[in-house]
Design a protein around this motif. Structure first.
Motif, PDB file in Angstrom:
ATOM      1  N   LEU A 179       0.814  -1.215   0.000  1.00 29.60           N
ATOM      2  CA  LEU A 179       0.000   0.000   0.000  1.00 29.60           C
ATOM      3  C   LEU A 179       0.849   1.268   0.000  1.00 29.60           C
ATOM      4  N   LEU A 180       2.004   1.233   0.655  1.00 29.53           N
ATOM      5  CA  LEU A 180       2.831   2.433   0.773  1.00 29.53           C
ATOM      6  C   LEU A 180       3.888   2.544  -0.323  1.00 29.53           C
ATOM      7  N   LYS A 181       4.008   1.581  -1.178  1.00 30.25           N
ATOM      8  CA  LYS A 181       5.104   1.544  -2.137  1.00 30.25           C
ATOM      9  C   LYS A 181       5.049   2.691  -3.145  1.00 30.25           C
ATOM     10  N   GLY A 182       3.892   2.991  -3.597  1.00 31.85           N
ATOM     11  CA  GLY A 182       3.789   4.001  -4.648  1.00 31.85           C
ATOM     12  C   GLY A 182       4.205   5.385  -4.191  1.00 31.85           C
ATOM     13  N   LYS A 183       3.554   5.927  -3.207  1.00 33.84           N
ATOM     14  CA  LYS A 183       3.774   7.305  -2.813  1.00 33.84           C
ATOM     15  C   LYS A 183       4.837   7.451  -1.735  1.00 33.84           C
ATOM     16  N   TYR A 184       4.928   6.494  -0.852  1.00 33.23           N
ATOM     17  CA  TYR A 184       5.758   6.664   0.340  1.00 33.23           C
ATOM     18  C   TYR A 184       6.887   5.634   0.374  1.00 33.23           C
ATOM     19  N   LYS A 185       7.827   5.717  -0.537  1.00 35.27           N
ATOM     20  CA  LYS A 185       8.924   4.754  -0.596  1.00 35.27           C
ATOM     21  C   LYS A 185       9.802   4.836   0.637  1.00 35.27           C
ATOM     22  N   LYS A 186      10.033   6.027   1.143  1.00 37.85           N
ATOM     23  CA  LYS A 186      10.872   6.168   2.339  1.00 37.85           C
ATOM     24  C   LYS A 186      10.169   5.579   3.561  1.00 37.85           C
ATOM     25  N   ALA A 187       8.870   5.788   3.676  1.00 41.05           N
ATOM     26  CA  ALA A 187       8.129   5.230   4.805  1.00 41.05           C
ATOM     27  C   ALA A 187       8.131   3.701   4.735  1.00 41.05           C
ATOM     28  N   ALA A 188       8.026   3.152   3.535  1.00 40.74           N
ATOM     29  CA  ALA A 188       8.034   1.705   3.371  1.00 40.74           C
ATOM     30  C   ALA A 188       9.387   1.130   3.768  1.00 40.74           C
ATOM     31  N   ALA A 189      10.462   1.793   3.362  1.00 40.41           N
ATOM     32  CA  ALA A 189      11.800   1.316   3.727  1.00 40.41           C
ATOM     33  C   ALA A 189      11.997   1.413   5.229  1.00 40.41           C
ATOM     34  N   LEU A 190      11.533   2.487   5.832  1.00 41.43           N
ATOM     35  CA  LEU A 190      11.653   2.660   7.280  1.00 41.43           C
ATOM     36  C   LEU A 190      10.833   1.592   8.013  1.00 41.43           C
ATOM     37  N   LEU A 191       9.646   1.295   7.520  1.00 39.23           N
ATOM     38  CA  LEU A 191       8.821   0.260   8.121  1.00 39.23           C
ATOM     39  C   LEU A 191       9.485  -1.113   8.006  1.00 39.23           C
ATOM     40  N   GLN A 192      10.048  -1.403   6.855  1.00 36.00           N
ATOM     41  CA  GLN A 192      10.727  -2.684   6.662  1.00 36.00           C
ATOM     42  C   GLN A 192      11.945  -2.787   7.576  1.00 36.00           C
ATOM     43  N   PHE A 193      12.693  -1.708   7.712  1.00 32.18           N
ATOM     44  CA  PHE A 193      13.854  -1.700   8.599  1.00 32.18           C
ATOM     45  C   PHE A 193      13.422  -1.887  10.056  1.00 32.18           C
ATOM     46  N   SER A 194      12.326  -1.248  10.449  1.00 31.59           N
ATOM     47  CA  SER A 194      11.867  -1.393  11.838  1.00 31.59           C
ATOM     48  C   SER A 194      11.399  -2.826  12.115  1.00 31.59           C
ATOM     49  N   VAL A 195      10.753  -3.453  11.160  1.00 25.72           N
ATOM     50  CA  VAL A 195      10.319  -4.841  11.338  1.00 25.72           C
ATOM     51  C   VAL A 195      11.533  -5.765  11.432  1.00 25.72           C
ATOM     52  N   LEU A 196      12.523  -5.581  10.586  1.00 20.94           N
ATOM     53  CA  LEU A 196      13.743  -6.397  10.647  1.00 20.94           C
ATOM     54  C   LEU A 196      14.467  -6.187  11.963  1.00 20.94           C
ATOM     55  N   PHE A 197      14.553  -4.931  12.420  1.00 22.76           N
ATOM     56  CA  PHE A 197      15.202  -4.647  13.700  1.00 22.76           C
ATOM     57  C   PHE A 197      14.445  -5.300  14.847  1.00 22.76           C
ATOM     58  N   HIS A 198      13.118  -5.246  14.789  1.00 25.11           N
ATOM     59  CA  HIS A 198      12.295  -5.876  15.828  1.00 25.11           C
ATOM     60  C   HIS A 198      12.523  -7.388  15.852  1.00 25.11           C
ATOM     61  N   ASP A 199      12.532  -8.050  14.693  1.00 29.17           N
ATOM     62  CA  ASP A 199      12.791  -9.491  14.629  1.00 29.17           C
ATOM     63  C   ASP A 199      14.177  -9.823  15.156  1.00 29.17           C
ATOM     64  N   PHE A 200      15.161  -9.040  14.792  1.00 29.93           N
ATOM     65  CA  PHE A 200      16.520  -9.265  15.281  1.00 29.93           C
ATOM     66  C   PHE A 200      16.575  -9.108  16.794  1.00 29.93           C
ATOM     67  N   TRP A 201      15.901  -8.109  17.317  1.00 28.41           N
ATOM     68  CA  TRP A 201      15.880  -7.856  18.758  1.00 28.41           C
ATOM     69  C   TRP A 201      15.237  -9.023  19.499  1.00 28.41           C
ATOM     70  N   LEU A 202      14.148  -9.562  18.972  1.00 26.72           N
ATOM     71  CA  LEU A 202      13.482 -10.709  19.612  1.00 26.72           C
ATOM     72  C   LEU A 202      14.342 -11.970  19.568  1.00 26.72           C
ATOM     73  N   LYS A 203      15.033 -12.171  18.460  1.00 25.27           N
ATOM     74  CA  LYS A 203      15.875 -13.369  18.346  1.00 25.27           C
ATOM     75  C   LYS A 203      17.059 -13.297  19.292  1.00 25.27           C
ATOM     76  N   THR A 204      17.641 -12.121  19.484  1.00 20.58           N
ATOM     77  CA  THR A 204      18.790 -12.019  20.392  1.00 20.58           C
ATOM     78  C   THR A 204      18.339 -12.125  21.839  1.00 20.58           C
ATOM     79  N   ARG A 205      17.135 -11.690  22.165  1.00 21.23           N
ATOM     80  CA  ARG A 205      16.647 -11.767  23.546  1.00 21.23           C
ATOM     81  C   ARG A 205      16.242 -13.178  23.925  1.00 21.23           C
ATOM     82  N   THR A 206      15.592 -13.911  22.994  1.00 15.32           N
ATOM     83  CA  THR A 206      15.107 -15.254  23.311  1.00 15.32           C
ATOM     84  C   THR A 206      16.170 -16.314  23.090  1.00 15.32           C
ATOM     85  N   GLY A 207      17.210 -15.996  22.398  1.00 10.04           N
ATOM     86  CA  GLY A 207      18.313 -16.939  22.234  1.00 10.04           C
ATOM     87  C   GLY A 207      18.128 -17.754  21.033  1.00 10.04           C
TER      88      GLY A 207
END
Length: 120
Positions: A92-120
């Protein structure tokens, strides 16, 4: 008439003697089995104790397996919902908001990485 009564009486004696002999023979066999069971009692108790331990161990293992499967199922559902939400928002955000989409994707990847390092 007396001969008939005597014949019946002798037949009854033969039947009673046969039944008595069968009872005595069965009693001897039961005594043999009883002695065998008494000799093997400790081994039987140990075997039954081991069997009980195996059954309870299997029950515990089964409960752990079911709980593990439920946990994996929950994790799968959460990951599926997150992925659907991420790709839907990216679509939905790809067309108009490319920067917001990249930021959202980066935040999701960071969140997944954070959960994996905390849970082991």
């Amino acid at each position: 008439m007396y001969l008939f009564i005597a014949t019946i009486f002798i037949a009854e004696l033969i039947i009673a003697l046969t039944v008595t002999l069968l009872i005595i023979k069965a009693d001897k066999e039961v005594l043999k089995i009883n002695n065998t069971v008494c000799e093997k009692r400790k081994d039987l108790e140990k075997a039954l104790g081991d069997f009980k331990y195996c059954v309870t161990s299997f029950g515990d293992y089964y409960d752990c397996m079911i709980n593990s499967l439920k946990k994996k199922h929950r994790q799968f559902k959460i990951n599926l919902i997150k992925n659907i939400a991420m790709y839907l928002s990216l679509f939905l955000l790809k067309g108009k908001y490319k920067k917001a989409a990249a930021l959202l994707q980066f935040s999701v990847l960071f969140h997944d990485f954070w959960l994996k390092t905390r849970t082991g």
